[in-house]
Design a protein around this motif. Sequence first.
Motif, PDB file in Angstrom:
ATOM      1  N   ASP A 277      21.020-154.417  17.549  1.00  9.50           N
ATOM      2  CA  ASP A 277      20.662-155.600  18.343  1.00  9.50           C
ATOM      3  C   ASP A 277      21.785-155.985  19.302  1.00  9.50           C
ATOM      4  OD1 ASP A 277      18.195-155.805  17.134  1.00  9.50           O
ATOM      5  OD2 ASP A 277      18.875-157.223  15.600  1.00  9.50           O
TER       6      ASP A 277
ATOM      7  N   ALA B 170      15.894-162.781  30.206  1.00 10.42           N
ATOM      8  CA  ALA B 170      14.743-161.921  29.932  1.00 10.42           C
ATOM      9  C   ALA B 170      14.910-161.137  28.633  1.00 10.42           C
ATOM     10  CB  ALA B 170      14.530-160.952  31.091  1.00 10.42           C
ATOM     11  N   ASP B 171      16.080-161.259  28.008  1.00  7.23           N
ATOM     12  CA  ASP B 171      16.379-160.557  26.756  1.00  7.23           C
ATOM     13  C   ASP B 171      16.062-161.487  25.584  1.00  7.23           C
ATOM     14  OD1 ASP B 171      17.755-159.475  24.462  1.00  7.23           O
ATOM     15  OD2 ASP B 171      18.967-158.262  25.826  1.00  7.23           O
ATOM     16  N   ASP B 172      15.128-161.092  24.723  1.00  2.30           N
ATOM     17  CA  ASP B 172      14.688-161.949  23.616  1.00  2.30           C
ATOM     18  C   ASP B 172      15.781-162.260  22.607  1.00  2.30           C
ATOM     19  OD1 ASP B 172      12.161-162.230  24.624  1.00  2.30           O
ATOM     20  OD2 ASP B 172      11.283-160.631  23.406  1.00  2.30           O
ATOM     21  N   SER B 173      16.862-161.489  22.605  1.00  3.68           N
ATOM     22  CA  SER B 173      17.925-161.737  21.630  1.00  3.68           C
ATOM     23  C   SER B 173      18.865-162.855  22.061  1.00  3.68           C
ATOM     24  CB  SER B 173      18.737-160.458  21.393  1.00  3.68           C
ATOM     25  OG  SER B 173      19.542-160.143  22.517  1.00  3.68           O
TER      26      SER B 173
ATOM     27  N   ARG C 138      19.697-166.623  22.871  1.00  6.04           N
ATOM     28  CA  ARG C 138      19.244-167.987  22.637  1.00  6.04           C
ATOM     29  C   ARG C 138      19.691-168.924  23.751  1.00  6.04           C
ATOM     30  NH1 ARG C 138      19.740-170.748  16.723  1.00  6.04           N
ATOM     31  NH2 ARG C 138      19.023-168.619  16.257  1.00  6.04           N
TER      32      ARG C 138
ATOM     33  N   GLY D 259      17.493-169.978  26.365  1.00  5.41           N
ATOM     34  CA  GLY D 259      16.697-168.761  26.413  1.00  5.41           C
ATOM     35  C   GLY D 259      15.636-168.791  25.330  1.00  5.41           C
ATOM     36  N   ASN D 260      15.583-167.742  24.526  1.00  6.41           N
ATOM     37  CA  ASN D 260      14.631-167.671  23.421  1.00  6.41           C
ATOM     38  C   ASN D 260      15.167-168.497  22.240  1.00  6.41           C
ATOM     39  OD1 ASN D 260      12.863-166.984  21.380  1.00  6.41           O
ATOM     40  ND2 ASN D 260      13.540-164.859  21.233  1.00  6.41           N
TER      41      ASN D 260
ATOM     42  N   GLN E  70      14.585-168.443  19.274  1.00  6.81           N
ATOM     43  CA  GLN E  70      14.796-167.626  18.075  1.00  6.81           C
ATOM     44  C   GLN E  70      15.822-166.511  18.300  1.00  6.81           C
ATOM     45  OE1 GLN E  70      11.320-168.651  18.728  1.00  6.81           O
ATOM     46  NE2 GLN E  70      12.049-170.260  17.348  1.00  6.81           N
ATOM     47  N   GLY E  71      16.457-166.480  19.457  1.00  7.46           N
ATOM     48  CA  GLY E  71      17.429-165.430  19.743  1.00  7.46           C
ATOM     49  C   GLY E  71      18.629-165.480  18.812  1.00  7.46           C
TER      50      GLY E  71
END
Length: 320
Positions: free
Chosen positions: A16, A74-77, A79, A92-93, A95-96
């Motif tokens: 990851d 754009a990277d789900d990892s 946050r 960001g996400n 859940q990142g």
Amino acid sequence: MKRLIPVLKQDGVSIDLIMLIRTVLAASKEISFRVSQGALAGVLGSTLDENIQGEVQKKLDVLANQLIKDMLLADDSVRAIASEEEDHVVGGNPQGQYIVAFDPLDGSSNIDINGQIGTIFTIYKARDDVPHDSDLQFSQKGADQLCAGYVLYGASTLLVMSTGGPTRCFTLDQTHGGYLLTQQTMRVPEKRNEFAANMANYRYWNDANRQFFADVTHQDEKYDKSSMRWNAAMVGDVHRVLSRGGVFIYPGDKRAGVENGKIRLLYEANPLAMLVENAGGLALSNGQSILQIAPTSLHQRVPIAMGSKLNVELYTAATT
């Protein structure tokens, strides 16, 4: 020569985190290309805007910031991100796993003269105890960094990075677009009589700093044959220190707003301190380990001295 990903896997870096590092470096390759094009790409000159630091933004500053920002969000990892060019954290996400801070283009005053510039970045584990888009996500000590690095855009494009182990140097191979390992382990010599400091600020420093630099420049026997090297880009000056030793110094001074100097703890001091210390050097702020400073704000500034151990100790003993 080994490619980047096999080296990271050999160092035990999680998949990851490797994928996130790849995202950062994808942006760096695009910036490298734009830098190499210079006036042909229409990226020279300044905008009419100032950033949060009160500095006039260069066109390439804005471009580099947007490139990195867009790719990371754009990277789900991811946050949250923090940029030297942004007022606050950008979520960001939720859940990142990770948060990323960066200086998109350090040394931007050198852009229009084709001088040294670079991208500095750092990655931390995201915090679960605060909102994903809170500035407090980055209220973590430098010792908590999972990865720190910079990309230096010069005659060749270099990546210097550590994921907690050795500080390594990679070179961007323009033939296939990948970073190749070119220096397995960087080691800072224990002492070298070179220093990097902005001597134009001499008149604003306190008495202890002025006396130290007066002794250095007038060749006091303790500082035999000292030489000054100054790139006006911290990333370039620290790369020289990592490559051959010496010390990079940026004290605080008497001017309003610059009492703690101009070096940002999150975006510059912490990542570069990690690289220097993992290469056997030393990084201090008024005698305190930079990596142990508890942040008080997103754009906090700190006075620093980093580089060869004996040089940093000599400066610290004379000024604290």
